[in-house]
Design a protein around this motif. Sequence first.
Motif, PDB file in Angstrom:
ATOM      1  N   GLY A  52      -3.948   7.411  -5.941  1.00 16.67           N
ATOM      2  CA  GLY A  52      -2.647   7.110  -5.107  1.00 16.67           C
ATOM      3  C   GLY A  52      -3.194   6.778  -3.718  1.00 16.67           C
ATOM      4  O   GLY A  52      -2.347   6.362  -2.838  1.00 16.67           O
ATOM      5  N   GLU A  53      -4.344   6.764  -3.043  1.00 16.53           N
ATOM      6  CA  GLU A  53      -4.678   6.590  -1.688  1.00 16.53           C
ATOM      7  C   GLU A  53      -5.393   5.177  -1.737  1.00 16.53           C
ATOM      8  O   GLU A  53      -5.700   4.541  -0.857  1.00 16.53           O
ATOM      9  CB  GLU A  53      -5.534   7.506  -1.284  1.00 16.53           C
ATOM     10  N   ILE A  54      -5.549   4.578  -2.956  1.00 17.68           N
ATOM     11  CA  ILE A  54      -6.390   3.099  -3.037  1.00 17.68           C
ATOM     12  C   ILE A  54      -5.313   2.023  -3.130  1.00 17.68           C
ATOM     13  O   ILE A  54      -4.365   2.193  -3.992  1.00 17.68           O
ATOM     14  CB  ILE A  54      -7.263   3.030  -3.966  1.00 17.68           C
ATOM     15  N   HIS A  55      -5.205   1.103  -2.521  1.00 15.45           N
ATOM     16  CA  HIS A  55      -3.815   0.044  -2.548  1.00 15.45           C
ATOM     17  C   HIS A  55      -4.376  -1.308  -3.209  1.00 15.45           C
ATOM     18  O   HIS A  55      -3.565  -2.357  -2.874  1.00 15.45           O
ATOM     19  CB  HIS A  55      -3.543  -0.197  -1.001  1.00 15.45           C
ATOM     20  N   SER A  56      -5.476  -1.251  -4.013  1.00 16.30           N
ATOM     21  CA  SER A  56      -5.693  -2.479  -4.603  1.00 16.30           C
ATOM     22  C   SER A  56      -4.561  -2.687  -5.543  1.00 16.30           C
ATOM     23  O   SER A  56      -3.971  -1.894  -6.047  1.00 16.30           O
ATOM     24  CB  SER A  56      -7.058  -2.173  -5.447  1.00 16.30           C
ATOM     25  N   THR A  57      -4.341  -4.094  -5.935  1.00 12.70           N
ATOM     26  CA  THR A  57      -3.084  -4.538  -6.580  1.00 12.70           C
ATOM     27  C   THR A  57      -3.217  -4.024  -8.100  1.00 12.70           C
ATOM     28  O   THR A  57      -2.090  -4.031  -8.859  1.00 12.70           O
ATOM     29  CB  THR A  57      -2.913  -5.850  -6.502  1.00 12.70           C
ATOM     30  N   ILE A  58      -4.255  -3.726  -8.426  1.00 11.35           N
ATOM     31  CA  ILE A  58      -4.350  -2.930  -9.940  1.00 11.35           C
ATOM     32  C   ILE A  58      -3.456  -1.620  -9.967  1.00 11.35           C
ATOM     33  O   ILE A  58      -3.249  -1.165 -10.883  1.00 11.35           O
ATOM     34  CB  ILE A  58      -5.598  -2.725 -10.424  1.00 11.35           C
ATOM     35  N   PHE A  59      -3.301  -0.789  -8.939  1.00  7.13           N
ATOM     36  CA  PHE A  59      -2.364   0.076  -8.994  1.00  7.13           C
ATOM     37  C   PHE A  59      -1.112   0.072  -8.319  1.00  7.13           C
ATOM     38  O   PHE A  59      -0.500   0.924  -8.357  1.00  7.13           O
ATOM     39  CB  PHE A  59      -3.235   0.985  -7.767  1.00  7.13           C
ATOM     40  N   TRP A  60      -0.758  -1.217  -8.134  1.00  8.24           N
ATOM     41  CA  TRP A  60       0.758  -1.640  -7.701  1.00  8.24           C
ATOM     42  C   TRP A  60       1.734  -1.263  -8.823  1.00  8.24           C
ATOM     43  O   TRP A  60       1.620  -1.756 -10.270  1.00  8.24           O
ATOM     44  CB  TRP A  60       0.784  -2.729  -7.071  1.00  8.24           C
ATOM     45  N   GLY A  61       2.908  -0.739  -8.516  1.00  4.10           N
ATOM     46  CA  GLY A  61       4.074  -0.810  -9.598  1.00  4.10           C
ATOM     47  C   GLY A  61       4.731  -1.999  -9.745  1.00  4.10           C
ATOM     48  O   GLY A  61       4.348  -3.173  -9.224  1.00  4.10           O
ATOM     49  N   GLU A  62       5.420  -2.232 -10.749  1.00  6.13           N
ATOM     50  CA  GLU A  62       6.122  -3.370 -11.106  1.00  6.13           C
ATOM     51  C   GLU A  62       6.993  -3.824  -9.772  1.00  6.13           C
ATOM     52  O   GLU A  62       6.678  -5.278  -9.704  1.00  6.13           O
ATOM     53  CB  GLU A  62       7.151  -3.188 -12.338  1.00  6.13           C
ATOM     54  N   ASN A  63       7.769  -3.090  -9.063  1.00  3.19           N
ATOM     55  CA  ASN A  63       8.406  -3.835  -8.160  1.00  3.19           C
ATOM     56  C   ASN A  63       7.622  -4.292  -7.008  1.00  3.19           C
ATOM     57  O   ASN A  63       7.782  -5.155  -6.389  1.00  3.19           O
ATOM     58  CB  ASN A  63       9.248  -2.722  -7.474  1.00  3.19           C
ATOM     59  N   LEU A 182      -9.471  -9.402  -0.324  1.00  7.39           N
ATOM     60  CA  LEU A 182      -9.498  -8.035   0.291  1.00  7.39           C
ATOM     61  C   LEU A 182      -8.438  -7.191  -0.494  1.00  7.39           C
ATOM     62  O   LEU A 182      -8.811  -6.195  -0.579  1.00  7.39           O
ATOM     63  CB  LEU A 182      -9.101  -8.297   1.957  1.00  7.39           C
ATOM     64  N   LEU A 183      -7.423  -7.527  -0.745  1.00  6.02           N
ATOM     65  CA  LEU A 183      -6.443  -6.847  -1.483  1.00  6.02           C
ATOM     66  C   LEU A 183      -6.561  -6.508  -2.696  1.00  6.02           C
ATOM     67  O   LEU A 183      -6.492  -5.272  -3.273  1.00  6.02           O
ATOM     68  CB  LEU A 183      -4.919  -7.748  -1.207  1.00  6.02           C
ATOM     69  N   LEU A 184      -7.138  -7.377  -3.540  1.00  4.45           N
ATOM     70  CA  LEU A 184      -7.592  -7.032  -5.030  1.00  4.45           C
ATOM     71  C   LEU A 184      -8.771  -6.385  -5.082  1.00  4.45           C
ATOM     72  O   LEU A 184      -8.654  -5.270  -5.848  1.00  4.45           O
ATOM     73  CB  LEU A 184      -7.950  -8.568  -5.680  1.00  4.45           C
ATOM     74  N   ASP A 185      -9.730  -6.269  -4.188  1.00  2.00           N
ATOM     75  CA  ASP A 185     -10.965  -5.624  -4.552  1.00  2.00           C
ATOM     76  C   ASP A 185     -10.967  -4.380  -3.589  1.00  2.00           C
ATOM     77  O   ASP A 185     -11.600  -3.303  -4.071  1.00  2.00           O
ATOM     78  CB  ASP A 185     -12.100  -6.369  -4.226  1.00  2.00           C
ATOM     79  N   PHE A 186     -10.482  -4.346  -2.424  1.00  2.00           N
ATOM     80  CA  PHE A 186     -10.518  -3.408  -1.310  1.00  2.00           C
ATOM     81  C   PHE A 186      -9.210  -2.684  -1.002  1.00  2.00           C
ATOM     82  O   PHE A 186      -9.237  -1.647  -0.471  1.00  2.00           O
ATOM     83  CB  PHE A 186     -11.093  -3.970  -0.267  1.00  2.00           C
ATOM     84  N   GLY A 187      -8.115  -3.443  -1.516  1.00  2.00           N
ATOM     85  CA  GLY A 187      -6.878  -2.567  -0.909  1.00  2.00           C
ATOM     86  C   GLY A 187      -6.389  -2.566   0.402  1.00  2.00           C
ATOM     87  O   GLY A 187      -5.705  -1.745   0.834  1.00  2.00           O
ATOM     88  N   PHE A 188      -6.712  -3.739   1.003  1.00  2.00           N
ATOM     89  CA  PHE A 188      -5.882  -3.975   2.467  1.00  2.00           C
ATOM     90  C   PHE A 188      -6.080  -5.357   2.800  1.00  2.00           C
ATOM     91  O   PHE A 188      -6.627  -6.239   2.089  1.00  2.00           O
ATOM     92  CB  PHE A 188      -6.894  -3.066   3.322  1.00  2.00           C
ATOM     93  N   THR A 189      -5.380  -5.885   3.687  1.00  2.00           N
ATOM     94  CA  THR A 189      -5.447  -7.204   4.016  1.00  2.00           C
ATOM     95  C   THR A 189      -5.549  -7.003   5.768  1.00  2.00           C
ATOM     96  O   THR A 189      -5.380  -6.336   6.340  1.00  2.00           O
ATOM     97  CB  THR A 189      -3.769  -7.737   3.783  1.00  2.00           C
ATOM     98  N   LEU A 190      -5.689  -8.250   6.347  1.00  2.00           N
ATOM     99  CA  LEU A 190      -5.901  -8.521   7.722  1.00  2.00           C
ATOM    100  C   LEU A 190      -4.645  -9.373   8.030  1.00  2.00           C
ATOM    101  O   LEU A 190      -4.481 -10.499   7.490  1.00  2.00           O
ATOM    102  CB  LEU A 190      -7.249  -9.310   7.982  1.00  2.00           C
TER     103      LEU A 190
END
Length: 371
Positions: A52-63, A182-190
């Motif tokens: 729940g603390e990792i924001h990689s897109t594999i954990f994103w909900g449908e919306n 960055l978003l896919l593999d690390f869960g953040f963006t710049l």
Amino acid sequence: MSLSLSCIWILFFECRSLFASKAIQTGDCIMKVPYNVDSQWAPYIGCLPQPGEIHSTIFWGENEFDMIRCSSIYQETINQKAQIEKEFLAVKQAVRHCSEVLENTTLKDFMHACALVGSRAWGSSKGLSLIPFADFLNHEGITEAIVLSDEDRQLSEVIADRNYAPGEEVVIRYGRFSNATLLLDFGFTLPYNIHDQVQIEMKIPSHDPLCQMKLELMQRHHLRTVKDVSDFNSFRNPFTIKEVKSATGKGKGIPQSLRAFARVLCCTSIQELNELAMEAVQNDGRLARRPLRICSKEIEAHKILLSHITQLIEEYNVSLESLETVNTPSMYGRFALRKQMARDLLTGREEEVLHVYKLVTLFAINSSIFN
């Protein structure tokens, strides 16, 4: 041999970041971690991000996931989730005789473990390793400081590339990564990523009477094509666009492979394809290196590029507009954070690169007309 705290006396960590406890000078060794450091790292493991603390897109909900539908990361996320599930099933099968090993482990647990290792491990001659404390250093795209592996001394270290004042956060560069990576593999963006890029996919419709010949020609000259799993009547070819040439001559032009694809795509006769093949053989082997002999065909090839890039820009604009209308009761929580990441992804250099390439393509069309 255990990790010597004297190696990291200049740092302390807070909220999974590292800050200088006293002044650091350029060239100072920020930390050293021996390869054979003891594995008694329960306190360290306890500091790693929880589910729940990792924001990689594999954990994103449908919306949340719908916010980035127009980006190439959308399909990449689907592919990565499918690969993780495949690996999970393979591991379960491999240890089926020792059921207690994964007895209470779910696919969600396995995905969390994969994300932790994938986002925090570094490579060396020993393979991938989690390096305690080094993975608390946050990423900055412009720094030259990276995690170095010293095989002779059998340790990993980080050397400062700038001076740090006490209390200032110490950063490294994970790599020259785009926001999509960055978003896919690390869960953040710049907010502004100098390494941003965009992936463009062009398609060869299977109803093209010369489809097979075009495919064979491109494969013969190393233009990779893959079957489009979402459209069984076409073949696609992905191209990566990075920074283009500016007025000062810096940067890159339209990728030669992308021009080649467009030139092959607009061919309507076997003779035209044979001419491209002959030209490649007579030169350096690369396909469609020069403008097409018939000016109108060259213009058509660039108009194909222009049309495709224009469509992508419109899709980005629609997605950005939709972001402004997305609301949820927890706008200050996780959803709000991921919404900002989606905005960074769409409004960053990806959109800028698309706009610049639109101008470059227009220029190429005008050049063809006047030449």
